[in-house]
Each structure stands twice: as C-alpha cells, then as structure tokens.
Scaffold this motif. Structure first.
Motif, PDB file in Angstrom:
ATOM      1  N   THR B 330      22.747 -64.608 -96.130  1.00  0.00           N
ATOM      2  CA  THR B 330      22.836 -65.993 -95.686  1.00  0.00           C
ATOM      3  C   THR B 330      24.148 -66.619 -96.149  1.00  0.00           C
ATOM      4  OG1 THR B 330      20.435 -66.120 -95.862  1.00  0.00           O
ATOM      5  CG2 THR B 330      21.606 -68.208 -95.646  1.00  0.00           C
ATOM      6  N   GLY B 334      26.196 -67.206 -93.109  1.00  0.00           N
ATOM      7  CA  GLY B 334      25.734 -68.554 -92.802  1.00  0.00           C
ATOM      8  C   GLY B 334      24.281 -68.526 -92.368  1.00  0.00           C
ATOM      9  N   GLN B 335      23.632 -69.668 -92.526  1.00  0.00           N
ATOM     10  CA  GLN B 335      22.224 -69.784 -92.129  1.00  0.00           C
ATOM     11  C   GLN B 335      22.103 -69.453 -90.640  1.00  0.00           C
ATOM     12  OE1 GLN B 335      19.543 -70.729 -94.225  1.00  0.00           O
ATOM     13  NE2 GLN B 335      18.385 -70.017 -92.447  1.00  0.00           N
ATOM     14  N   GLY B 336      21.220 -68.523 -90.310  1.00  0.00           N
ATOM     15  CA  GLY B 336      21.075 -68.093 -88.921  1.00  0.00           C
ATOM     16  C   GLY B 336      20.667 -69.232 -88.000  1.00  0.00           C
ATOM     17  N   SER B 337      21.262 -69.236 -86.805  1.00  0.00           N
ATOM     18  CA  SER B 337      20.903 -70.242 -85.810  1.00  0.00           C
ATOM     19  C   SER B 337      20.374 -69.523 -84.580  1.00  0.00           C
ATOM     20  CB  SER B 337      22.138 -71.080 -85.457  1.00  0.00           C
ATOM     21  OG  SER B 337      22.189 -71.350 -84.074  1.00  0.00           O
ATOM     22  N   VAL B 338      19.174 -69.889 -84.149  1.00  0.00           N
ATOM     23  CA  VAL B 338      18.576 -69.241 -82.980  1.00  0.00           C
ATOM     24  C   VAL B 338      19.453 -69.476 -81.755  1.00  0.00           C
ATOM     25  CG1 VAL B 338      16.582 -69.242 -81.428  1.00  0.00           C
ATOM     26  CG2 VAL B 338      16.237 -69.328 -83.886  1.00  0.00           C
TER      27      VAL B 338
END
Lengths: 637, 354
Positions: B330, B334-338
C-alpha cells in the motif's frame, strides 16, 4: 488450392528495421465477422499470441469472444497431438455472443496442430501453416502417414504455406540470439501476419512488447523484429492477395476494456470489499482453473487484500471461515475436486451462519477429469452436496464480464444474510474474454456489514436472535460484551447454546431453510427475451451457455421462427417468477454442459415438462448445435 | 492496561501485566461442564481459566477454537469468543482468525485424534507457518468421544474396541512431530500439575508465534492410568524429567541425570556415576537435535520422560508478515482504487464524449 511460398531468395529487408511501404496493391475486403484459431505446440506461445491479438481487436472496437483451449500438461511431449494448445477468437462489426463454432482461419504452427484442429475448421476455410515445421519427424509425431500439405488432405481449403520459423530466424539474425531463442519468436511472426491480414492496430502490440521486454533489449528487439516481419510478409509477398477489414461494432457509448472471467471475478471481490469496507481475505489451494483468482488477488495487496495459500482445500475453506468470524470478507476459491473437500466446511458455515463466499470454477469431472476443459456439472453438488439439511444461496456467472457483478452479488448476499454463498463460474468463462463497458466505480452497490455493537435482547446478547431477514448478528471478537461461542453442534434458537431438543432442531432446520428461501424476495425476476411474446418454445439456461443460447435464438429467429430465452443467475433461491415463466410456454428446453442438472431441478420444483439438451465434451455448446436442437424440438408434436 | 486499544495492539498473546479486575470467573462460561467425572479435562479447564486473568487480556479479546472430540467441548466452557469447528480443522480456522486479527489472543484446543490424525496436516502447517496462536493438545492416547478406539498416540499392541487383537499401528511422538514441523515453541506438561502447567502456559503466552503444548491427560473411562508412571505419586517423582533452560538435566530427586553416552546418544544414568561434564545442560534456543533427542528419551510415558519446554526459538510470525506485506504494498503502490483498477491496461472509448 495450395499456394507455395516464393523462392527462398526473397529478401525481407525490412525485417528488423520497421515497416516498408507496400510494394503491390492488395485487395481489401470487408467482413462482418471472423473466427480465427491459433494452434501450436504447448511451448509455442499460442495463448499469448491469441491474447495479444484479442487486445488489439478489442482496442479496435470489434465485439469479440474468445476460447482458450489448452492441455493440462504443462509441456506435453513436443510435436504430439495431445500437446496442442489453441486459442480461438471471434470478432465482428456486430455484437456477437460466442467464440464461434467453426474457425474461418486456422493458424497451425506444426503438423500436430493441423491434425488436432482441422476438423473444427469450416469447409473451404483458410489454413495458414508454419511450413518449416512440416518435416518427416514432426509428421510422424503427429501421426501423419503422408504429408498433409501435399497428399490431398487439405483439398477444398485455402492453404497458405509460410516458412515462419526460417523467416523469423533470418529477421532476428543480427541480434545474436541462439537458434533456439530466435525460433521462439515465431509466434510473434504469426501475430504480425494475422495483424496485417485483419488490419489490427500495431501500436497496441508494440506498446505491450515494450512494457513486457523493455528492460531486456535483446528479447524486445527480437519480438518486435519477428512481429514486423510477419506483418510485412503479409503486406509485401504475393502469397496473400487480400486483407480484410472488420469495422468496429456499434455499441453503447462509454469506456470499454477487454476482460476475462477470472480477472472480472477477482475484481468483483475486490469491489465488494471496497464497497463493504470489509477487508478481503482470500484463502485458496492451487487448482486449475481457479488458481488465476489466487494469482490476481495476490497482486492486489494494496487494496488491503490478504491472500493465503493454504496447505489444502479444507484448510483454505476453514481459514476463510475463520477470517469471516474475525470480521473479514472471507472467500475461498477452487474447482470441482476442491469443492468435494470443502463440503464439510460449507456445512459448518451453514450452521455457524457466517458470511463467506466459495467460488467454484467448474471443470470437467468426475475426479480429476479434464482439468483444463469446461463443464457445468457442479450445480447439484452446490445445491445438495453436504450432509444434513444444509441449504445455501448459489449465484452463477453467465459470461466473462458478468463475473464482476456476480462476485459482488455473492458477497452482498453472504454479508446481508450471514451465510456461505457458492459462486459458480467455469473454465470457459474464466479463461475467455470479452469487451466490457466499464462501470462507474462510485455507482457500484454498497454492502452494509452491519456488525453487532451491543446487546440485542435487553441487557443480553443472543447470537442466534434473527433480524427481519432471518439473519443473525455478526459480532466479531474484540467487541465488548458480545463474546459468545458458536460451533457445529445444533444450537438453541436465540441463545446459540448447544441443544439436542427435538423441537428446537426442527425449528432451526426450518429457519436455516427459510432464510435462504426468503432471499428470493429481493432476487430480480428472470428476464424473458421473447420479442413478440408468443414464442412456441422457451430455452432456459444458466452459467456459460448464455452466449450460445442467445446466438442460437438469433439464428432460429433469422429463419422466421419464434423462440424465447431466459437465463438464470440466482440458482438458489430461484428468481421468484421462474415457475410462472416456465409454465407460460408449451415447450421448455434446457441446454446444459452436464447430464441435465437444471432440468432436474426445474422439473422437481415446478412440475414443468422441461426437455434436456446436454453436451459434455469439455467444449462449450455450439450455437449451431443448439439451433438444430431448437428447430428439431419445434417440429416435434 | 486501562486503554483497551493499546492492549489490543500490543499485548495480546504476549503476556502483558496482570489486570487486577480480571478473575477466573471472567473466563468461566455459564455452560454446564459435561465431561465424564474424573476426566483430566476438568483439571486442565480449571488451570487455564485460573491462568488467563494473569495475561491481562480481556475475555472479549480472546478466542478459543477447538475441533471434535472430548477436547472440542473446551470452547463452550470458556467465557471468551469461541468457535467449535470441525474434526481436525481447528488450526486452520484459528489461522484465519489470528492472521486477520493480530490483536486477538488465539488459543486452539485439540486432542491426539483431532490434532494428530484427521487434522495432522493442519497442525503441522500451522506450526510451520508460526501463526500467532497457542495450541493445547490433550493427549490421552485414546479416542474417548467415539467410545474407545486406539488413537495415533496409542501404543502398539493396544487392545481396544477396534483392535481386539492389539493395535499394529506405530504411534506418533507428538513432541518429535512438532519439532519436525519446525515449531518455534514445543512443550509438554501433565494435567494434574497445576504449577507446572501454569508455568508452561505463561511461557507459551509470552512466545511470539505458534506455541505447541502437549498435555498428558488421563481418560479415566477408556484409558485410565496411561500416564501414571509420570503423573502419579510416587512414580511421577522418579520418572518426570523436568526440563529447565540452562540447567543440567537431573531428575529423580537428584539421583539420576541425562548424559551423553559413549556412542554420542543421550542416556539416563545415575548422577554419582556420571562425570558432571557429561550431564546434558538443557538449551531451548539451540539446535533442534537436542530437543529431538530428549523427545525420544522415552518412546512411551512409562519410563523417565521429559516435561517442560523442549524448544523455544524466534521466527517471523505469519500474520505479522502478511499484514506487513499489505502495508508495504500500500505504501509503495498507494491505496488501491477500484476506479483505477477497472481502467488499468488497454481501454477504448466509444461514442459520445465522456
């Protein structure tokens, strides 16, 4: 007609140096739809070739459907028929529904591929062979007594003999590769040739090659050189007089991508995780064809996804169930043999009433069966394959892109009703791909975990006190004051304490069944496609036969006959109107890749005289076959 | 320990300081205990319930997981969170719980049939992974709940309902098995020795990763007296070899010891006839061969037998490593984005401008 390749002296000067202007005028013919099948040895890279051709086709805007078809052996003895790996794609300027019954074009990289695939090619179809591979040794390994290129076997086909290996080797000779390495690029030659033939965009493939081999200069150069050599070969030699144009298909506006069922299913689980705020915990044991899910989800750790490769199928199910007890979205995935082993955990999950999703990517059985071949024969297993009365909801994906939605729906039901849900996919759906109108991520359905936070009966907490959906509270460890014990032993209604009381067991058995039945209240009614509303026959399907059924119906309607279709996604409980729909039609046909499992269910449930049409060859049902069956049944009195 | 958040993140399973407010009662459920009168399980239950408050971990942050068999009922009697799972699968269930929730104190209760027969695979893999959980294996060398068949720890020749002419199966040595599975903490104790068991539980709780404790447990109905030689007075005094880290292995009230024999093997000898240099000094952190040799000093608990901690080593903890991978991915990606995921790779846009 069998046209030979021009004398060996032909100089392919443009080989590694990029496209040269066309040296002759070629005809360009427009086609509405084309089916191409790439076939070669398992080590020839046919799946990759097909995959890249598909992506270029998708970006061009054709509608498409694909069918990878490969052996279970990783590297079967080279040159043998059982080592043949094939990839079929149908693409069109109109919407299409299946990968096509019979290829118009077969690319055969060796004699074994020709031997294995010739039977599927349409009469008069085009066959492009790698002429270099047709030597005495390979012919013998493929089981040809004589050379099929010269003995009349290919009479009636349009045959192109292209020395793909030797041209590829020459195209990359300046790069200093070993002979073996050089030959390995011949699949890129084939891809280049077909890309020219059907006007596929070159940049899509070149960009991909750059991404894949950008840091390995020699390999990158070789693949680009081979690809361009193939492309230029089509354009410059006299062998091919015509190239074809297949225009983009008119589709709804929006942004599209190509997606396989395996990817769509993995992403659907991730979306369910994000839209519920629950961490996705995926536990699985490697098994064909479900391993792709484990691979894809393992890559997505930055979505908070935990993946665990368990010691066996049983452990994978228990780990997922344990994670669910702990408050995660617990998911396990497998295929038929693994489903057998997960049965006891599913029974436990039914009685624990915890949310959990079990993905079954079905393959041909029984036992090890045909691991890489498709079948949809696990429906009754999903429905009844546990001891005791242990009902659970079942959702079946109907196409590659639909796997996304189906995965979200399975997770939604699991969480809302605190129940294990079986999500059925199959080898065909998992491996094949189609264009997908990308949904707006912000518009995806949300899922409310609705964790228990406090007592639910005065000052007390009763772990089996149900809500209006008959769902029990999900109280996760760490929640103050809600500690409780649950287990596989029968529980007293409300308290969850161990109970052997006869009346209580009857009540709990009914409650568990009623909970699943009640889900039907919110299952969307099954849609019937019956343009005039007065069709004489209804075709009802489930799972991956979706495309075939619609394609067959289209063919039947083109002949002026009236046929209706309906496709079931919620297999348990059934959509609320299914019985009424079935009773509306005089004749009901249920095509399945099993020996009549949905047919058995609807006959038993709705007392409908449904007729079963079955095929269990490890291959999808062809539209042509179903068309014939529909027409035959219409003639029956 | 007043802040439950700190407690959850830090101390669970690692033996934090005592919380004065917790007592045995806090860990005792309202369920009627239904083992046979005289069963060794009663003693174990009482010792565990008495010990748990010492950890200072709230019962709400504690989970007991069990399988099938007499030991499986243990979960119902602990007033903590609990799952009574299916036969042999408790380590797998607990792996899911402990991996998802490193903040919890997770305990597995199993038996010789549950853990070593039907669930053998899950047990060895839990030990190999070093999941943060404590496994209590109640070994009574018999199948009790199914009314008296021989188990994978029953001795050869054992006459039971399923072996009327005597068992021809060779039994497992649970300690050797756990060592072979690379367990990071391996110990043995006896059901009726409150002090010893409490000490072992304390050390197990403080251990990071999987702790495996074999508990000799008397089944007074189907296999009474199986451990008398090491359990009952006065024989127990003579036969219990109490392992203490860093101490010479001496037992039988100082009369006998474990020493290195002429052939390099461990052997039991009188202290007076042994050169003190040859008396084995116990080392729980050293090579596993010593622990393995000690496990094999006696093949059956009818002669001098080791109890205590055989081995204790530090290894990465599975759940921590798993969570760390998620965190580092993460941080890196980076925080995953759908939204981004769905649009990754080749896409194309049709028709009206977006």
């Amino acid at each position: 007609m069998c046209r030979g390749y021009p004398p060996r002296g032909l100089e392919l000067t443009q080989g590694a140096k990029g496209p040269a202007p066309a040296v002759m005028t070629k005809q360009v013919e427009e086609k509405k739809r084309v089916v191409v099948r790439f076939a070669g040895d398992s080590g020839d890279g046919m799946q990759l070739t097909g995959d890249r051709f598909t992506n270029a086709t998708a970006v061009l805007g054709n509608d498409l459907a694909t069918l990878p078809d490969f052996p279970a052996e990783i590297r079967a003895p080279a040159g043998t028929v059982h080592g043949v790996s094939a990839f079929q794609i149908q693409f069109a300027s109109t919407d299409i529904l299946t990968p096509g019954d019979h290829p118009n074009v077969l690319v055969a990289m060796n004699p074994a591929a020709l031997k294995a695939e010739l039977g599927t090619v349409e009469r008069g179809g085009t066959i492009i062979v790698n002429e270099d591979a047709f030597n005495a040794r390979n012919l013998e390994k493929a089981g040809f007594a004589a050379d099929p290129l010269t003995d009349g076997t290919l009479e009636g086909y349009q045959v192109y003999r292209v020395p793909m290996t030797s041209i590829t080797v020459r195209a990359v000779e300046e790069l200093g590769l070993t002979r073996k390495e050089a030959e390995r690029s011949k699949n890129m030659f084939a891809l280049g040739l077909l890309s020219w033939m059907y006007g596929r965009p070159v940049d899509v493939t070149l960009n991909w090659l750059h991404k894949k081999f950008g840091d390995k200069q020699q390999l990158y150069d070789a693949n680009v050189a081979a690809f361009k050599a193939g492309y230029n070969f089509g354009e410059t030699t006299e062998l091919f007089a015509t190239s074809y144009v297949v225009k983009p298909a008119p589709v709804a506006p929006g942004t599209y991508r190509n997606i396989s069922g395996a990817t769509a299913l993995a992403w659907g689980l991730v979306a369910a995780s994000q839209r519920s705020g629950l961490r996705l915990f995926y536990a699985s044991y490697p098994i064909t064809p479900a391993s792709e899910l484990l691979h894809e989800l393992s890559r997505l750790k930055n979505f908070g996804v935990i993946t665990l490769q368990a010691e066996d199928e049983i452990a994978a199910a228990n780990v997922a169930l344990g994670a669910a007890f702990a408050g995660d979205l617990g998911v396990t995935g497998t295929s038929g043999p693994g489903m057998d082993l997960k049965a006891e955990t599913l029974g436990l999950a039914v009685t624990l009433e915890l949310p959990m999703v079990v993905v079954d990517v079905q393959r041909a059985g029984p036992s090890t069966g045909m691991p890489t071949k498709t079948e949809q024969a696990d429906l009754l297993l999903a429905m009844f394959g546990r001891h005791g009365e242990s009902p659970l909801p079942i959702v079946a994906a109907k196409s590659p892109s639909h796997c996304f939605e189906a995965a979200m729906e399975a997770a939604r039901i699991a969480v809302k009703y605190r129940t294990p849900v079986i999500l059925l996919s199959d080898t065909f759906i998992a491996n094949s791909s189609e264009p997908w109108l990308i949904p707006d991520a912000d518009e995806l359905p949300t899922i409310d975990p609705n964790f228990a936070t406090g007592p639910n009966a005065g000052q007390e907490f009763l772990p089996y006190l149900r809500d209006e959906n008959l769902a029990r509270p999900w109280a996760i460890p760490g929640t103050k004051g809600l500690r409780h014990r649950i287990g596989g032993l029968e529980k007293e209604d409300g308290t969850g304490d161990i109970s052997y009381d006869p009346q209580n067991h009857e009540r709990m058995t009914h409650l568990r069944a009623d909970k699943v039945t009640k889900i039907a209240d919110e299952v969307p009614p099954v849609e019937v496609d019956d343009p005039d509303g007065d069709a004489e026959l209804l075709v009802v399907g489930w799972g991956s036969t979706f495309g075939t059924i619609r394609a067959a119906a289209r063919r039947v309607r083109d002949q002026g006959r009236k046929v209706a279709t309906a496709h079931v996604v919620h297999m348990s409980p059934f959509p609320p109107n299914l019985g009424e729909v079935l009773s509306r039609y005089q004749k009901v046909l249920v095509p399945e890749q099993n020996l009549g499992q949905l047919a058995l269910l609807v006959r038993g449930r709705f007392l409908v005289d449904a007729t079963s049409y079955t095929k269990v060859q490890g291959q999808p049902i062809f539209a042509e076959e179903l068309e014939t069956e529909i027409l035959r049944m219409m003639e029956e009195r | 320990m007043s802040d439950p958040q700190i407690q959850r993140n830090g101390a669970a399973g690692n033996g934090g300081g005592a919380v004065a407010t917790l007592t045995k009662k806090d860990f005792t459920s309202d369920q009627e205990v239904r083992w046979c009168p005289g069963c060794g399980d009663y003693a174990i239950l009482a010792i565990v319930q008495s010990f748990m408050p010492e950890l200072g971990i709230e019962p709400d942050d504690t989970v007991f997981v069990s399988g099938i068999g007499c030991s499986g009922r243990f979960t119902y009697y602990m007033d903590t969170y609990g799952v009574h799972g299916i036969h042999g699968r408790a380590p797998a269930l607990a792996t899911g719980i402990a991996t998802a929730r490193p903040d919890l104190s997770v305990w597995v209760v199993t038996g010789d049939g549950d853990g070593l027969s039907i669930g053998g695979n899950h047990l060895i893999h839990a030990l190999r992974r070093n999941v943060n959980m404590k496994i209590l294996l109640f070994n009574n060398q018999i199948y009790g709940l199914t009314k008296g068949q021989y188990s994978p720890t029953s001795e050869e020749g054992k006459v039971t309902k399923s072996t009327p002419f005597g068992s021809v199966d060779h039994p497992f040595n649970p300690i050797a098995l756990a060592l072979g599975a690379e367990a990071s903490f391996v110990a043995r104790t006896v059901d009726n020795d409150r002090q010893h068991m409490t000490q072992i539980l304390r050390q197990a709780a403080a251990h990071r990763g999987t702790a495996f404790i074999e508990i000799y447990q008397n089944c007074n109905v189907f296999n009474d007296g199986a451990f008398d030689a090491v359990r009952e007075k006065p024989q127990g005094v003579h036969n219990q070899i109490r392992l203490e880290h860093g101490q010479p292995i001496v037992f039988d009230e100082g009369a006998r010891c474990v020493r290195v024999g002429d052939n390099g093997r461990l052997e039991i000898a009188g202290v007076t006839e042994t050169d003190p240099e040859r008396i084995v000094v116990h080392d729980v952190h050293g090579r596993p061969s010593l622990a393995f040799a000690l496990a094999h000093l006696s093949h059956r608990p009818i002669e001098p037998t080791c109890i205590g901690v055989f081995r204790e080593v530090e290894r990465p903890v599975f759940g921590e490593a798993t969570i760390a991978q998620v965190a580092s991915a993460t941080e890196r990606l980076g925080q995953g984005s759908v939204e981004k995921l769905l649009h990754s790779g080749d896409t194309w846009t049709v028709g009206a401008p977006a």
